[in-house]
Scaffold this motif. Structure first.
Motif, short mmCIF file in Angstrom:
data_model
loop_
_atom_site.label_atom_id
_atom_site.label_comp_id
_atom_site.label_asym_id
_atom_site.label_seq_id
_atom_site.Cartn_x
_atom_site.Cartn_y
_atom_site.Cartn_z
N GLN A 1 0.87 -1.33 0.10
CA GLN A 1 -0.04 -0.13 -0.02
C GLN A 1 0.98 1.21 0.03
O GLN A 1 0.71 2.33 -0.75
CB GLN A 1 -0.88 -0.01 1.13
N GLY A 2 1.93 1.26 0.65
CA GLY A 2 2.77 2.38 0.90
C GLY A 2 3.52 2.70 -0.55
O GLY A 2 3.52 3.97 -1.09
N CYS A 3 3.93 1.75 -1.15
CA CYS A 3 4.62 1.90 -2.52
C CYS A 3 3.57 2.53 -3.47
O CYS A 3 3.89 3.09 -4.29
CB CYS A 3 5.01 0.36 -2.94
N ALA A 4 2.34 1.70 -3.56
CA ALA A 4 1.30 2.30 -4.23
C ALA A 4 0.79 3.71 -3.99
O ALA A 4 0.67 4.22 -4.97
CB ALA A 4 0.20 1.45 -4.35
N SER A 5 0.87 4.18 -2.85
CA SER A 5 0.67 5.35 -2.62
C SER A 5 1.39 6.48 -3.11
O SER A 5 1.36 7.66 -3.33
CB SER A 5 0.50 5.52 -1.08
N ILE A 6 2.90 6.10 -3.28
CA ILE A 6 3.69 6.85 -3.92
C ILE A 6 3.32 7.41 -5.42
O ILE A 6 3.49 8.57 -5.80
CB ILE A 6 5.23 6.36 -4.19
N PHE A 7 2.71 6.38 -6.20
CA PHE A 7 2.42 6.81 -7.47
C PHE A 7 0.75 7.41 -7.39
O PHE A 7 0.46 7.56 -8.66
CB PHE A 7 2.66 5.65 -8.27
N SER A 8 0.07 7.02 -6.38
CA SER A 8 -1.24 7.59 -6.61
C SER A 8 -1.57 8.26 -5.22
O SER A 8 -1.59 7.83 -4.22
CB SER A 8 -2.17 6.43 -6.67
N ARG A 9 -1.74 9.68 -5.36
CA ARG A 9 -2.05 10.60 -4.39
C ARG A 9 -3.46 10.06 -3.79
O ARG A 9 -3.65 10.49 -2.23
CB ARG A 9 -2.03 11.79 -4.66
N GLY A 10 -4.47 9.51 -4.24
CA GLY A 10 -5.54 9.25 -3.73
C GLY A 10 -5.65 8.03 -2.75
O GLY A 10 -6.52 8.01 -1.99
N LEU A 11 -4.63 7.26 -2.52
CA LEU A 11 -4.59 6.13 -1.66
C LEU A 11 -4.24 6.55 -0.21
O LEU A 11 -3.37 7.43 0.13
CB LEU A 11 -3.49 5.14 -2.13
N LYS A 12 -4.99 5.96 0.73
CA LYS A 12 -4.63 6.41 2.16
C LYS A 12 -4.19 5.05 2.74
O LYS A 12 -4.13 4.03 2.25
CB LYS A 12 -6.11 6.60 2.81
N MET A 13 -3.18 5.49 3.93
CA MET A 13 -2.35 4.30 4.46
C MET A 13 -3.46 3.72 5.74
O MET A 13 -2.98 2.73 6.04
CB MET A 13 -1.35 4.64 5.09
N SER A 14 -4.54 4.50 5.95
CA SER A 14 -5.24 3.78 6.94
C SER A 14 -6.71 3.83 6.57
O SER A 14 -7.41 4.68 5.88
CB SER A 14 -5.64 4.79 8.29
N GLY A 15 -7.30 2.53 6.74
CA GLY A 15 -8.66 2.30 6.26
C GLY A 15 -9.71 2.57 7.52
O GLY A 15 -9.21 2.81 8.39
N THR A 16 -11.06 2.39 7.22
CA THR A 16 -12.11 2.57 8.19
C THR A 16 -13.05 1.54 7.96
O THR A 16 -13.51 1.38 6.78
CB THR A 16 -12.53 4.01 7.55
N LEU A 17 -13.45 1.30 9.20
CA LEU A 17 -14.87 0.22 9.08
C LEU A 17 -16.05 0.82 9.55
O LEU A 17 -15.92 1.59 10.74
CB LEU A 17 -14.20 -1.04 10.06
N PHE A 18 -17.10 0.54 9.12
CA PHE A 18 -18.27 1.41 9.26
C PHE A 18 -19.29 0.04 9.96
O PHE A 18 -19.62 -0.67 9.41
CB PHE A 18 -19.02 1.92 8.17
N ILE A 19 -19.74 0.56 11.22
CA ILE A 19 -20.34 -0.36 12.08
C ILE A 19 -21.54 0.35 12.75
O ILE A 19 -21.49 1.42 13.10
CB ILE A 19 -19.60 -1.01 13.10
N SER A 20 -22.75 -0.28 12.69
CA SER A 20 -23.97 0.05 13.50
C SER A 20 -24.33 -0.81 14.40
O SER A 20 -24.07 -2.20 14.35
CB SER A 20 -25.28 0.38 12.48
N VAL A 21 -24.76 -0.49 15.75
CA VAL A 21 -25.17 -1.09 16.83
C VAL A 21 -26.55 -0.68 17.18
O VAL A 21 -26.64 0.49 17.47
CB VAL A 21 -24.36 -1.05 18.03
N GLU A 22 -27.70 -1.64 17.13
CA GLU A 22 -28.96 -0.89 17.51
C GLU A 22 -29.54 -2.10 18.81
O GLU A 22 -29.61 -3.24 18.49
CB GLU A 22 -29.89 -1.33 16.40
N LEU A 23 -30.28 -1.23 19.66
CA LEU A 23 -30.94 -2.15 20.73
C LEU A 23 -32.21 -2.32 20.36
O LEU A 23 -32.94 -1.53 19.98
CB LEU A 23 -30.64 -1.19 22.05
N LEU A 24 -32.30 -3.60 20.17
CA LEU A 24 -34.07 -4.11 19.93
C LEU A 24 -35.05 -4.22 20.91
O LEU A 24 -35.86 -4.17 20.69
CB LEU A 24 -33.71 -5.29 19.20
N GLY A 25 -34.26 -4.12 22.25
CA GLY A 25 -35.24 -4.34 23.32
C GLY A 25 -34.90 -5.29 24.54
O GLY A 25 -33.89 -6.02 24.15
#
Length: 608
Positions: A200-224
């Motif tokens: 990922q680091g090597c690829a980011s050198i040639f592409s400015r759009g790449l990020k070194m840190s990712g994000t995980l999206f989670i929801s937690v819902e209380l049903l009762g």
């Protein structure tokens, strides 16, 4: 869902990782000293104080569930991830999935009880996967929870690379808790794959759009609040009821199972092995609680990984389990919101109805995960116990044994009523082997027993197991057989199954074809496609390259043929080809004409 390691405390010190790990260099020479280790272990056991119990330790454990007030039902949603590292150098992408462990303050019956764990499907060739997978867990205590999520890149040919981890801590739950709404959590790179992040680091050198840190999206819902009476001492999975079918050529080689010949003159045979799992709706009845039986001196060391021989066997079984239940591009999977007749039909699809006299080995985990594969001499891996492999070397399980399915001539009579006939015990019209099986559930009976030497489930609990299976497989007749009290009848019926299997041929496994052979209809399609590309009469490497690519497309389009069902659906799935590999798990599910339909932003996948 329940999975993997079975040791350690409840506060989550156990690592969350798939069971199939990379071989260590010590594995190459460790087997040389196994026999000597076993000798000294047996010698020490011989001089140990005698036990009062005549039989080996294990079997039914009547330890009650610890008392605790009822908790809450919570829904976890794993939406998507962004900017994951590229773990595959060839495709400059990843095959990511999320592996989750839920920790609470509840005390287990024994510290060896397995953790509550869940796995999403694998999304192929992307660094921005979308899962939208739900996991509903009952009885989460008011003291809150700790959710450990690990993101992995799946690699069936090697160990899975960890891409990072996310921790979600909630200190308390109550009816006024507002939940978590699709929140993004930064993926921690600690313990992540150095290779993936270096790429990922090597690829980011040639592409400015790449990020070194990712994000995980989670929801937690209380049903009762969870309605469990006066005791809320354990967690369980409410749903969805996910199912999957895994095809493993490697385990086919270990088990010695082959598909029929397809090469020239039928001489070429391919190895394969089919494993299945279904998440049943909990809770599993509390009396269903069995420990492994120490019928040989090395067994305890194998389950606890204490002795050298035990560590080697434990590692081998974990690795085998991971390979059998690995999600690759040929894995078929889906889910149902809750038990239904459609779910019962899906079970019959997985076991191929009453075709071929099949007998299956099964394990039912404490959280209701039902795993099973076909059994028989040709499937026997004598070195390693099949039940131990299915349980992933879990010390405690709910139940285990064998089962088979039969088709009834008179659907409104019981299986053992006078005048009733059953296939495959006798020849019957209106179904296999001469025609397609009827899709009316009233024609089928599931015969399930407690024939397991590894855990030796109690026969007196078979009625409890029957009630649980009836709740999860509505419409099917459930018949239990005690391997002790009903030994004669059980052995007679299994003998009839094996004889039918011999007479109808071994159509027990399915083959993942290579590109070296095509059927006659596919050859006609190949010639027509070659004419379309204008290379039928050409010479040289261009023609061979084009021919090879067309062959690959034709072969991949037949993956959907592994799902059995009505002719219309088979034709549709055969034409959809590669889309069937992600059957029914991504996106929003709705019922349309008895069919579970899944939608996402890119495509529409259908499966029952």
């Amino acid at each position: 869902m329940e999975d993997e390691k079975n040791r350690g405390g409840r506060e989550g010190d156990g690592d969350v990782q798939p069971s199939h790990s990379k071989f260590h260099r010590s594995d190459a020479f460790a087997t040389k000293v196994v026999d000597q280790t076993a000798y000294w272990q047996q010698k020490a056991t011989k001089h140990a104080p005698a036990q009062e119990n005549a039989g080996p330790a294990g079997g039914l454990d009547e330890t009650p569930i610890p008392d605790a007030p009822p908790g809450y039902t919570v829904k976890f949603i794993f939406h998507r991830a962004e900017s994951l590292p590229m773990a595959d150098l060839n495709s400059f992408s990843s095959d990511p999935y999320v592996y989750v462990q839920l920790n609470t303050a509840l005390h287990p019956r024994h510290k060896q009880d397995p953790y509550m764990r869940y796995r999403t499907p694998t999304i192929r060739k992307t660094t921005d996967p979308v899962w939208n997978c739900e996991w509903i867990v009952a009885n989460v205590p008011s003291s809150g929870f700790k959710l450990k999520a690990r993101i992995y890149d799946e690699d069936p040919q090697d160990h899975d690379d960890r891409l990072g981890n996310v921790h979600v801590h909630v200190d308390s739950l109550g009816e006024n808790w507002t939940g978590i709404k699709e929140q993004g959590y930064k993926i921690k790179k600690r313990m992540g794959s150095k290779r993936a992040y270096a790429l990922q680091g090597c690829a980011s050198i040639f592409s400015r759009g790449l990020k070194m840190s990712g994000t995980l999206f989670i929801s937690v819902e209380l049903l009762g609040p969870t309605s469990v009476g006066n005791n809320g001492g354990r967690l369980w999975t409410v749903g969805p009821c996910a199912w999957s079918r895994h095809l493993s050529p490697m385990i086919g080689r270990l088990a010695g199972t082959k598909a029929p010949g397809t090469g020239k003159e039928g001489k070429t045979e391919k190895y394969n092995f089919q494993a299945n799992q279904i998440q049943l709706a909990g809770p599993v009845p509390p009396p269903l609680y069995h420990r492994y039986v120490e019928f040989k001196p090395f067994i305890a060391g194998m389950f606890n990984a204490q002795t050298l021989r035990g560590r080697i066997l434990n590692r081998a079984l974990h690795h085998q389990h991971g390979r059998v239940y690995n999600f690759d591009r040929y894995t078929l999977y889906g889910s149902f919101p809750s038990p239904s007749q459609e779910m019962s039909l899906q079970f019959l699809d997985l076991v191929h109805y009453d075709r071929g006299g099949r007998i299956f080995t099964y394990i039912l985990t404490l959280d209701g995960m039902w795993r099973f594969t076909e059994t028989g001499k040709e499937f026997g891996i004598d070195l390693l116990s099949k039940h131990t492999m299915h349980s992933d070397v879990n010390i405690y399980v709910a139940f285990s044994g064998e089962f088979f399915v039969r088709r009834l001539k008179h659907p409104h009579r019981g299986p053992f009523e006078e005048g009733q006939e059953m296939h495959p015990a006798v020849e019957m019209e209106g179904g296999p082997p001469d025609s397609d099986p009827p899709r009316d559930l009233s024609y089928y009976a599931l015969f399930i027993d407690n024939d397991s030497g590894t855990y030796r489930p109690s026969g007196k609990l078979l009625p409890v197991l029957k009630g649980f299976m009836q709740k999860n497989l509505p419409g099917l007749k459930i018949v239990t057989l005690d391997c002790g009290a009903d030994a004669d009848r059980m052995n007679e019926m299994k003998t009839e199954q094996r004889e039918r299997k011999k007479s109808e041929g071994n159509g027990t496994v399915f083959m993942q074809d290579d590109l070296s052979s095509l059927s006659s209809s596919d050859e006609e399609e190949l010639e027509e496609r070659m004419r379309e590309f204008g290379v039928e009469d050409a010479d040289g490497p261009h023609k061979e390259h084009t021919k090879r690519n067309i062959k690959k497309e034709i072969k991949e389009s037949r993956v959907g043929g592994w799902i059995h069902g009505d002719r219309t659906r088979e034709a549709r799935e055969g034409s959809e080809g590669e889309d069937t590999k992600a059957l029914g798990m991504n996106g929003e599910m709705t019922q349309q004409d008895g069919v579970l339909v899944t939608k996402d932003s890119n495509k529409k996948l259908e499966g029952r």
